[in-house]
Motif scaffolding. Structure first.
Motif, PDB file in Angstrom:
ATOM      1  N   TRP A   1       0.858  -1.184   0.000  1.00  0.00           N
ATOM      2  CA  TRP A   1       0.000   0.000   0.000  1.00  0.00           C
ATOM      3  C   TRP A   1       0.894   1.234   0.000  1.00  0.00           C
ATOM      4  CZ3 TRP A   1      -4.629   0.706   3.900  1.00  0.00           C
ATOM      5  CH2 TRP A   1      -5.447   1.739   3.446  1.00  0.00           C
ATOM      6  N   PRO A   2       1.257   1.742  -1.146  1.00  0.00           N
ATOM      7  CA  PRO A   2       2.195   2.872  -1.226  1.00  0.00           C
ATOM      8  C   PRO A   2       1.528   4.234  -1.078  1.00  0.00           C
ATOM      9  CG  PRO A   2       1.691   2.104  -3.425  1.00  0.00           C
ATOM     10  CD  PRO A   2       0.936   1.209  -2.483  1.00  0.00           C
ATOM     11  N   GLY A   3       0.688   4.410  -0.084  1.00  0.00           N
ATOM     12  CA  GLY A   3       0.039   5.701   0.110  1.00  0.00           C
ATOM     13  C   GLY A   3      -1.449   5.539   0.272  1.00  0.00           C
ATOM     14  N   MET A   4      -2.081   6.497   0.951  1.00  0.00           N
ATOM     15  CA  MET A   4      -3.495   6.392   1.265  1.00  0.00           C
ATOM     16  C   MET A   4      -4.380   6.336   0.026  1.00  0.00           C
ATOM     17  SD  MET A   4      -3.682   6.168   4.527  1.00  0.00           S
ATOM     18  CE  MET A   4      -5.428   6.444   4.752  1.00  0.00           C
ATOM     19  N   LEU A   5      -4.022   7.079  -1.037  1.00  0.00           N
ATOM     20  CA  LEU A   5      -4.863   7.155  -2.237  1.00  0.00           C
ATOM     21  C   LEU A   5      -4.335   6.291  -3.365  1.00  0.00           C
ATOM     22  CD1 LEU A   5      -5.585  11.007  -2.257  1.00  0.00           C
ATOM     23  CD2 LEU A   5      -6.947   9.168  -1.239  1.00  0.00           C
ATOM     24  N   GLN A   6      -3.388   5.421  -3.076  1.00  0.00           N
ATOM     25  CA  GLN A   6      -2.782   4.561  -4.091  1.00  0.00           C
ATOM     26  C   GLN A   6      -3.463   3.196  -4.107  1.00  0.00           C
ATOM     27  OE1 GLN A   6      -0.513   5.768  -6.224  1.00  0.00           O
ATOM     28  NE2 GLN A   6      -0.778   7.712  -5.129  1.00  0.00           N
TER      29      GLN A   6
ATOM     30  N   ALA B   1       4.958   5.433   7.643  1.00  0.00           N
ATOM     31  CA  ALA B   1       3.556   5.647   7.307  1.00  0.00           C
ATOM     32  C   ALA B   1       3.293   7.046   6.778  1.00  0.00           C
ATOM     33  CB  ALA B   1       2.686   5.381   8.534  1.00  0.00           C
ATOM     34  N   PHE B   2       3.864   8.081   7.419  1.00  0.00           N
ATOM     35  CA  PHE B   2       3.484   9.453   7.105  1.00  0.00           C
ATOM     36  C   PHE B   2       4.538  10.219   6.305  1.00  0.00           C
ATOM     37  CE2 PHE B   2       1.077   8.316  10.896  1.00  0.00           C
ATOM     38  CZ  PHE B   2      -0.200   8.653  10.498  1.00  0.00           C
ATOM     39  N   ILE B   3       5.750   9.717   6.260  1.00  0.00           N
ATOM     40  CA  ILE B   3       6.791  10.392   5.486  1.00  0.00           C
ATOM     41  C   ILE B   3       7.128   9.599   4.222  1.00  0.00           C
ATOM     42  CG2 ILE B   3       9.174  11.231   5.505  1.00  0.00           C
ATOM     43  CD1 ILE B   3       8.885  11.740   8.473  1.00  0.00           C
ATOM     44  N   ALA B   4       7.419   8.314   4.385  1.00  0.00           N
ATOM     45  CA  ALA B   4       7.745   7.476   3.226  1.00  0.00           C
ATOM     46  C   ALA B   4       6.512   6.922   2.542  1.00  0.00           C
ATOM     47  CB  ALA B   4       8.656   6.323   3.659  1.00  0.00           C
TER      48      ALA B   4
ATOM     49  N   ASP C   1       4.709   4.301   3.042  1.00  0.00           N
ATOM     50  CA  ASP C   1       4.769   2.849   2.847  1.00  0.00           C
ATOM     51  C   ASP C   1       4.008   2.210   4.002  1.00  0.00           C
ATOM     52  OD1 ASP C   1       5.326   0.237   2.301  1.00  0.00           O
ATOM     53  OD2 ASP C   1       7.491   0.516   2.035  1.00  0.00           O
ATOM     54  N   LEU C   2       2.696   2.089   3.824  1.00  0.00           N
ATOM     55  CA  LEU C   2       1.856   1.639   4.922  1.00  0.00           C
ATOM     56  C   LEU C   2       2.071   0.167   5.244  1.00  0.00           C
ATOM     57  CD1 LEU C   2      -1.479   3.479   4.037  1.00  0.00           C
ATOM     58  CD2 LEU C   2       0.360   4.197   5.542  1.00  0.00           C
ATOM     59  N   GLY C   3       2.362  -0.648   4.251  1.00  0.00           N
ATOM     60  CA  GLY C   3       2.603  -2.060   4.504  1.00  0.00           C
ATOM     61  C   GLY C   3       3.834  -2.274   5.373  1.00  0.00           C
ATOM     62  N   TYR C   4       4.917  -1.584   5.030  1.00  0.00           N
ATOM     63  CA  TYR C   4       6.140  -1.661   5.844  1.00  0.00           C
ATOM     64  C   TYR C   4       5.870  -1.137   7.246  1.00  0.00           C
ATOM     65  CZ  TYR C   4      11.095  -0.904   7.074  1.00  0.00           C
ATOM     66  OH  TYR C   4      12.330  -0.940   7.672  1.00  0.00           O
ATOM     67  N   SER C   5       5.175  -0.008   7.326  1.00  0.00           N
ATOM     68  CA  SER C   5       4.912   0.615   8.622  1.00  0.00           C
ATOM     69  C   SER C   5       4.160  -0.331   9.556  1.00  0.00           C
ATOM     70  CB  SER C   5       4.112   1.901   8.428  1.00  0.00           C
ATOM     71  OG  SER C   5       3.661   2.418   9.659  1.00  0.00           O
ATOM     72  N   GLN C   6       3.104  -0.965   9.056  1.00  0.00           N
ATOM     73  CA  GLN C   6       2.302  -1.815   9.921  1.00  0.00           C
ATOM     74  C   GLN C   6       2.965  -3.168  10.176  1.00  0.00           C
ATOM     75  OE1 GLN C   6      -0.274  -0.421  11.582  1.00  0.00           O
ATOM     76  NE2 GLN C   6       0.718   1.286  10.503  1.00  0.00           N
ATOM     77  N   THR C   7       3.892  -3.571   9.334  1.00  0.00           N
ATOM     78  CA  THR C   7       4.692  -4.759   9.638  1.00  0.00           C
ATOM     79  C   THR C   7       5.570  -4.490  10.856  1.00  0.00           C
ATOM     80  OG1 THR C   7       4.721  -5.403   7.300  1.00  0.00           O
ATOM     81  CG2 THR C   7       6.368  -6.409   8.738  1.00  0.00           C
TER      82      THR C   7
END
Length: 311
Positions: free
Chosen positions: A61-66, A276-279, A281-287
């Motif tokens: 998930w590379p961003g909220m709107l991606q 999550a908020f700078i890069a 990368d939500l998948g990495y962040s939540q991992t």
């Protein structure tokens, strides 16, 4: 129930037998209905986000709107191969191993001193509570003013002839994490000491008097007499401070060092925010968030076992 029986001589005698006990009234079920809103709130705002962490950790998930795609275990491999993540694990371990014992032991000793009601103990309680009343940005500003290259600490070193020891403390890879640990300890030790003082104040006076009659000094009375009495409370406070240090360090890192220089002060909680908020990368962040959750759970179980908690 009434029974008729014949007595000698033909006379009849009336006897009463005890009747069966009445069934107890049914308990009202109103308590269950009143608990429904709290249960719904817990499921939506506690269990829901926890489940969402595990779901997002399996997504690319590379961003909220991606667009979102399933990644499976690729995020796990990416995280484990990232040297920044390994640095964050090491920094978080150092932070917990150093800050937590200093905070708990120092706060307990300080709380024991306050509980003895020395002269000015009421004022001391208020002074100890002050760091808990200051907002995190304000505390960060105070530490920045003290530890910046032209700050108060370097100025004090120069005044006493130790100017050669001056450093950019928050911008040095060897001292940035140590400065954050000092901030954690300073922020939490006073508030925790007040909690310990309140709990120690409820210990019966007879226990301290018996220790004094046995010739026990303050050090022995503090650790051999009072500590076993408040052991459960120490375990609870240790759990709370462990969770605060583990999950709440991101705000201090964000305000003072931004995780740098390099990744020398990056912690796991800050890495979750950064990815999550700078890069984006939500998948990495939540991992990383899943790993952080597992570390927190393991830490709570360990503390519970060490302090022999019953809950």
């Amino acid at each position: 129930m009434t029974l008729l029986s014949s007595a000698p001589g033909g006379a009849s005698v009336t006897r009463k037998t005890p009747s069966a006990p009445a069934a107890p009234p049914r308990r009202k079920q109103g308590g269950v209905i009143l608990a429904v809103p709290a249960l719904v709130w817990y499921l939506v705002f506690m269990v829901g986000p926890l489940v969402a962490i595990f779901v997002i950790a399996a997504l690319h998930w590379p961003g909220m709107l991606q667009p979102v795609s399933f990644a499976g275990l690729r995020n796990v491999r990416t995280v484990l191969d990232d040297p920044v993540f390994l640095d964050a694990v090491a920094n978080t371990a150092v932070q917990l191993v150093v800050a937590l014992p200093l905070m708990i032991v120092g706060a307990y000793m300080l709380g024991y001193y306050v509980a003895q009601q020395p002269p000015g103990h009421r004022v001391l309680r208020y002074l100890l509570f002050i760091p808990g009343l200051i907002s995190t940005p304000a505390k960060a500003m105070v530490f920045y003013a003290v530890l910046s290259p032209d700050g108060l600490f370097n100025g004090a070193l120069d005044k006493v002839g130790l100017g050669s020891l001056a450093d950019a403390w928050l911008a040095s890879p060897s001292t940035a994490l140590a400065c954050l640990i000092v901030l954690d300890v300073w922020s939490g030790i006073g508030f925790t000491a007040v909690l310990f003082a309140a709990r120690l104040g409820s210990v019966p006076d007879e226990i301290g008097e018996a220790a004094q009659l046995d010739g026990a000094g303050h050090w022995r009375a503090m650790w051999r007499i009072h500590f076993p009495v408040v052991r459960d409370f120490v375990g609870v406070v240790t759990m709370l401070q462990f969770l605060w240090t583990l999950f709440g360090s991101a705000q201090n890192v964000l305000l003072l060092t931004q995780g740098g220089p390099g990744s020398s002060s990056t912690t796991l909680s800050f890495l979750v925010y950064q990815k999550a908020f700078i890069a984006a990368d939500l998948g990495y962040s939540q991992t990383v968030g899943v790993f952080l959750f597992l570390v927190g759970l393991a830490g709570l179980l360990t503390i519970r076992r060490v302090f022999r908690q019953n809950y």
